[in-house]
Enzyme design. Structure first.
Site, PDB file in Angstrom:
ATOM      1  CG  MET A 191      -8.363   7.385   2.596  1.00 56.79           C
ATOM      2  SD  MET A 191      -7.346   7.377   4.047  1.00 56.79           S
ATOM      3  CE  MET A 191      -6.663   6.010   4.119  1.00 56.79           C
ATOM      4  CG  HIS A 214      -9.472   0.290  -0.308  1.00 53.45           C
ATOM      5  ND1 HIS A 214      -8.892   0.238   0.936  1.00 53.45           N
ATOM      6  CD2 HIS A 214     -10.798   0.248   0.063  1.00 53.45           C
ATOM      7  CE1 HIS A 214      -9.877   0.261   2.071  1.00 53.45           C
ATOM      8  NE2 HIS A 214     -10.880   0.103   1.277  1.00 53.45           N
ATOM      9  CG  MET A 266     -11.221   3.605   2.346  1.00 53.04           C
ATOM     10  SD  MET A 266      -9.943   3.578   3.068  1.00 53.04           S
ATOM     11  CE  MET A 266      -8.971   3.509   1.853  1.00 53.04           C
ATOM     12  CG  HIS A 296      -4.112  -1.592  -1.545  1.00 51.59           C
ATOM     13  ND1 HIS A 296      -5.316  -2.278  -1.715  1.00 51.59           N
ATOM     14  CD2 HIS A 296      -4.426  -0.748  -0.404  1.00 51.59           C
ATOM     15  CE1 HIS A 296      -6.465  -2.072  -0.986  1.00 51.59           C
ATOM     16  NE2 HIS A 296      -5.830  -0.829  -0.161  1.00 51.59           N
ATOM     17  CB  SER A 321      -0.893  -0.028   1.084  1.00 53.78           C
ATOM     18  OG  SER A 321      -1.460   1.250   1.361  1.00 53.78           O
ATOM     19  CG  ASP A 340      -5.235   2.603   1.066  1.00 52.75           C
ATOM     20  OD1 ASP A 340      -6.106   1.612   0.959  1.00 52.75           O
ATOM     21  OD2 ASP A 340      -4.216   2.213   1.423  1.00 52.75           O
ATOM     22  CG  ASP A 364      -6.482  -2.656   3.170  1.00 52.14           C
ATOM     23  OD1 ASP A 364      -5.561  -2.420   3.556  1.00 52.14           O
ATOM     24  OD2 ASP A 364      -7.237  -1.889   2.616  1.00 52.14           O
ATOM     25  CG  MET A 421     -11.685  -2.247   5.269  1.00 50.11           C
ATOM     26  SD  MET A 421     -10.214  -1.788   4.398  1.00 50.11           S
ATOM     27  CE  MET A 421      -9.222  -1.256   5.567  1.00 50.11           C
ATOM     28  N   GLY A 456       1.036  -2.192   4.103  1.00 48.81           N
ATOM     29  CA  GLY A 456       1.691  -0.658   4.144  1.00 48.81           C
ATOM     30  C   GLY A 456       3.008  -0.304   4.859  1.00 48.81           C
TER      31      GLY A 456
HETATM   32  C1  DX5 Z   1      -6.337   1.807   5.577  1.00 48.48           C
HETATM   33  C2  DX5 Z   1      -5.930   1.361   4.050  1.00 48.48           C
HETATM   34  C3  DX5 Z   1      -4.991   0.331   4.265  1.00 48.48           C
HETATM   35  C4  DX5 Z   1      -3.640   0.907   4.581  1.00 48.48           C
HETATM   36  C5  DX5 Z   1      -3.091  -0.227   5.280  1.00 48.48           C
HETATM   37  O1  DX5 Z   1      -7.631   2.628   5.643  1.00 48.48           O
HETATM   38  O2  DX5 Z   1      -7.131   0.969   3.597  1.00 48.48           O
HETATM   39  O3  DX5 Z   1      -4.773  -0.142   2.801  1.00 48.48           O
HETATM   40  O4  DX5 Z   1      -2.777   1.362   3.750  1.00 48.48           O
HETATM   41  O5  DX5 Z   1      -1.638   0.149   5.788  1.00 48.48           O
HETATM   42  P1  DX5 Z   1      -0.944  -0.897   6.994  1.00 48.48           P
HETATM   43  O6  DX5 Z   1      -0.838  -2.076   6.160  1.00 48.48           O
HETATM   44  O7  DX5 Z   1       0.120  -0.177   7.569  1.00 48.48           O
HETATM   45  O8  DX5 Z   1      -2.054  -1.190   8.205  1.00 48.48           O
HETATM   46 ZN    ZN Z   2      -6.645   0.004   1.678  1.00 43.47          ZN
END
Ligand code: DX5
Ligand code: ZN
Length: 215
Positions: A36, A65, A67, A32, A7, A34, A174, A136, A196
């Protein structure tokens, strides 16, 4: 052998080229991204413009992804930016079936993301129409959080649902994935590991990806 999807939320945004070069040379299968919106989740990350830059700098499959609320407003922009997979949150979609049809008609693989509190049985009537479940294992919004262990039980339930129906839907986990907990996540039935902090905050990200790949 799991699919590994680093990520980029945890990458070094002052030198993204270096992290993209690292990904290209690594055993990572996907990357990946993210997205937001500061409404569905209490954080704002980045939008299609950066996805397009990542697309140009990386050779791997681009797993986006969302969000965000009203994801139907942006699906086409993410397709044009280079997304190969697009996941929308079940909790953000009043007309999930329509969202999935939209994503597929744009030529992307369709994913449904579910929050930690959302039961697996909410997927029963959509599972045959999708390619990926992004489960999640933390509350979405931030990298570097702790894995919620109840997720292991949900992975087993989802594995059973998919296998009973004879489907090929991928289970993507994730949030909070580490070298230590990855074996139990895979044993529970996961196909894809998003990572990540575990990758980008490690001393040798390439090696960490190889370690995850070997599990
Ligand atoms: C959280 C994200 C994840 C995040 C994961 O909202 O959807 O994809 O980047 O990060 P780690 O692996 O550090 O939990
Ligand atoms: Zn994610």
């Amino acid at each position: 052998m799991a699919i590994i999807a680093p990520s980029l939320l945890s990458a070094n945004f002052l030198n993204l080229q270096a992290d993209c070069d690292m990904l290209n040379k690594s055993e990572a299968d996907w990357y990946h991204l993210d997205i937001m919106d500061g409404r569905f989740v209490p954080n704002i990350s980045f939008g299609p413009m950066l996805v397009e830059f990542f697309r140009k700098a990386t050779k791997k499959e681009c797993d986006v992804h969302l969000m965000i609320e009203e994801p139907e407003r942006y699906a086409e922009q993410f397709k044009n930016a280079g997304a190969n997979h697009l996941s929308v949150h079940i909790e953000a979609c009043n007309h999930l079936h329509r969202n999935i049809q939209q994503i597929k008609s744009l030529g992307m693989k369709a994913g449904v993301a579910i929050n930690p509190h959302t039961p697996i049985n909410q997927l029963v009537d959509i599972i045959a129409d999708i390619d990926i479940v992004c489960m999640m294992s933390v509350n979405p919004g931030f990298g570097g959080q702790k894995f919620i262990t109840h997720t292991l039980e949900k992975i087993k339930q989802l594995r059973k649902l998919i296998d009973e129906k004879g489907l090929k839907v991928l289970i993507e986990i994730d949030g909070g994935v580490t070298i230590e907990n990855a074996p139990s996540i895979i044993a529970a039935g996961a196909d894809v590991l998003v990572a990540g902090n575990t990758v980008f905050k490690s001393p040798n990200p390439t090696d960490t990806i190889s370690q995850l790949k070997k599990i």
